[in-house]
Write a protein that holds these residues in place. Structure first.
Motif, PDB file in Angstrom:
ATOM      1  N   LYS A  32      46.126  36.069  44.084  1.00 48.92           N
ATOM      2  CA  LYS A  32      46.188  35.082  43.007  1.00 48.92           C
ATOM      3  C   LYS A  32      47.591  34.495  42.932  1.00 48.92           C
ATOM      4  O   LYS A  32      48.571  35.172  43.230  1.00 48.92           O
ATOM      5  N   LYS A  33      47.677  33.237  42.505  1.00 45.10           N
ATOM      6  CA  LYS A  33      48.995  32.616  42.330  1.00 45.10           C
ATOM      7  C   LYS A  33      49.632  33.077  41.033  1.00 45.10           C
ATOM      8  O   LYS A  33      50.835  33.337  40.972  1.00 45.10           O
ATOM      9  N   PHE A  34      48.803  33.189  39.977  1.00 46.22           N
ATOM     10  CA  PHE A  34      49.278  33.648  38.675  1.00 46.22           C
ATOM     11  C   PHE A  34      48.349  34.734  38.158  1.00 46.22           C
ATOM     12  O   PHE A  34      47.204  34.852  38.599  1.00 46.22           O
ATOM     13  N   ASN A  90      56.849  31.888  42.097  1.00 47.87           N
ATOM     14  CA  ASN A  90      55.992  30.794  41.615  1.00 47.87           C
ATOM     15  C   ASN A  90      56.203  30.546  40.125  1.00 47.87           C
ATOM     16  O   ASN A  90      56.238  29.396  39.674  1.00 47.87           O
ATOM     17  N   GLU A 100      56.209  37.237  45.068  1.00 47.75           N
ATOM     18  CA  GLU A 100      55.760  35.860  45.297  1.00 47.75           C
ATOM     19  C   GLU A 100      55.337  35.223  43.970  1.00 47.75           C
ATOM     20  O   GLU A 100      55.641  34.057  43.699  1.00 47.75           O
ATOM     21  N   TRP A 101      54.621  36.015  43.135  1.00 50.94           N
ATOM     22  CA  TRP A 101      54.260  35.512  41.802  1.00 50.94           C
ATOM     23  C   TRP A 101      55.513  35.173  40.993  1.00 50.94           C
ATOM     24  O   TRP A 101      55.567  34.134  40.333  1.00 50.94           O
ATOM     25  N   ASP A 111      50.845  36.087  32.226  1.00 51.51           N
ATOM     26  CA  ASP A 111      52.049  35.651  32.945  1.00 51.51           C
ATOM     27  C   ASP A 111      53.264  35.664  32.027  1.00 51.51           C
ATOM     28  O   ASP A 111      54.354  36.080  32.430  1.00 51.51           O
ATOM     29  N   ASP A 128      45.399  27.904  38.363  1.00 55.23           N
ATOM     30  CA  ASP A 128      46.584  27.207  38.849  1.00 55.23           C
ATOM     31  C   ASP A 128      47.586  26.952  37.730  1.00 55.23           C
ATOM     32  O   ASP A 128      48.504  26.152  37.876  1.00 55.23           O
ATOM     33  N   GLN A 168      47.436  40.495  43.657  1.00 60.62           N
ATOM     34  CA  GLN A 168      47.100  40.172  45.048  1.00 60.62           C
ATOM     35  C   GLN A 168      45.974  39.135  45.115  1.00 60.62           C
ATOM     36  O   GLN A 168      44.961  39.253  44.434  1.00 60.62           O
ATOM     37  N   SER A 220      53.400  40.585  46.886  1.00 58.67           N
ATOM     38  CA  SER A 220      52.614  39.682  46.036  1.00 58.67           C
ATOM     39  C   SER A 220      53.263  39.515  44.666  1.00 58.67           C
ATOM     40  O   SER A 220      53.264  38.412  44.100  1.00 58.67           O
TER      41      SER A 220
END
Length: 223
Positions: free
Chosen positions: A141-143, A190, A186-187, A154, A148, A139, A183
C-alpha cells in the motif's frame, strides 16, 4: 460547523502536529496558541486540568484533549475529506493500530532512547518487534489508508517520519532500517512528500533540542 476553533499546542509536539495536519486536510480555519510544555500556561491548565498536556482543541468554547480523540472529533464534526474509514470494521482496526503505534512503538522507542546497557538492548529488540507489525501492515500500500490519499492512521503514524530518526540519533541507536523495514520507510517518504504535510514539519534543530531534553530528563530519573 459554526463556532470558533482554537488549538493550544507546541510546535515541537508530534501530537500537536498531527492535529494541525487534520485541521488543514479538512480546511478548518483555526487560531493557534503556542504553549510551553515545560512551563504550562493557565490557559492550558484551565482547558485540560486532567492531563495538563497539549494539544487541546477548543471548539465553540468546548475543550477536547488527547490528539487521537481530537482527530476523531475533527473527522466527525467536519465532513469534507473523511479521515476514518466508512466501514465499521476498518474504522475499528484503524483505532486499534493507532493505539498500538502509540502505546507500543512510540513508548518503546522512547524507552530504548534513555535506557542503557542490557536494558537498552532489550528495549530496542522489543521496539523492532512492534515496528515489524507496521511493516507488514503497510506492505503493498502507498498509505495506511490503502487509498491514494492519507487518512486517520497515516496521521497517527506521522510521528515516524517526523521524528523517529531524531530520537534514534539522541538515543544513539537504530531501530528502523531499509533492510528490515523497506515498506515502512517508503511510506514515510511518500507521506512527507505531500505538500500539506511538508508545510507543517517542525525545524529539525528544534526537535533535536526538545527530544535531547526529554531523553536527558528520563535518564536522570532512572539513575
Amino acid at each position: 460547523m459554526a463556532g470558533a476553533v482554537k488549538l493550544i499546542g507546541s510546535y515541537t509536539s508530534l501530537f500537536c502536529t498531527r492535529v494541525e495536519w487534520a485541521l488543514k486536510l479538512k480546511g478548518v480555519q483555526y487560531e493557534y496558541v503556542e504553549d510551553d510544555v515545560f512551563n504550562k500556561s493557565p490557559l492550558l491548565l484551565k482547558h485540560n486540568p486532567v492531563h495538563k498536556k497539549v494539544p487541546v482543541l477548543v471548539h465553540d468554547d468546548k475543550p477536547i484533549p488527547e490528539s487521537l480523540v481530537i482527530l476523531q472529533y475533527i473527522d466527525e464534526t467536519w465532513n469534507d475529506n473523511n479521515l476514518l474509514p466508512q466501514d465499521s470494521y476498518e474504522r475499528a482496526m484503524a483505532h486499534f493500530w493507532a493505539k498500538f503505534t502509540e502505546e507500543k512503538c512510540l513508548m518503546e522507542t522512547f524507552t530504548a532512547a534513555y535506557k542503557e546497557g542490557e536494558e537498552k538492548e532489550r528495549a530496542i529488540e522489543s521496539a523492532q518487534e512492534s515496528f515489524a507489525f507496521l511493516e507488514k501492515l503497510i506492505q503493498g500500500k502507498k498509505f495506511f489508508s490503502g487509498d491514494d490519499k492519507i487518512g486517520y492512521l497515516d496521521l497517527a503514524m506521522g510521528w515516524i517520519p517526523l521524528c523517529l530518526d531524531i530520537i534514534e540519533e539522541v538515543g544513539d541507536m537504530k531501530l528502523v532500517d531499509a533492510e528490515k523495514f523497506p515498506s515502512l520507510l517508503e511510506w514515510a517518504q511518500n507521506f512527507t512528500e505531500i505538500p500539506l504535510i511538508k508545510e507543517r514539519l517542525p525545524p529539525r534543530d528544534a526537535l533535536f533540542n526538545y527530544f535531547h531534553k526529554i531523553v536527558g530528563l528520563n535518564r536522570s530519573k532512572n539513575h
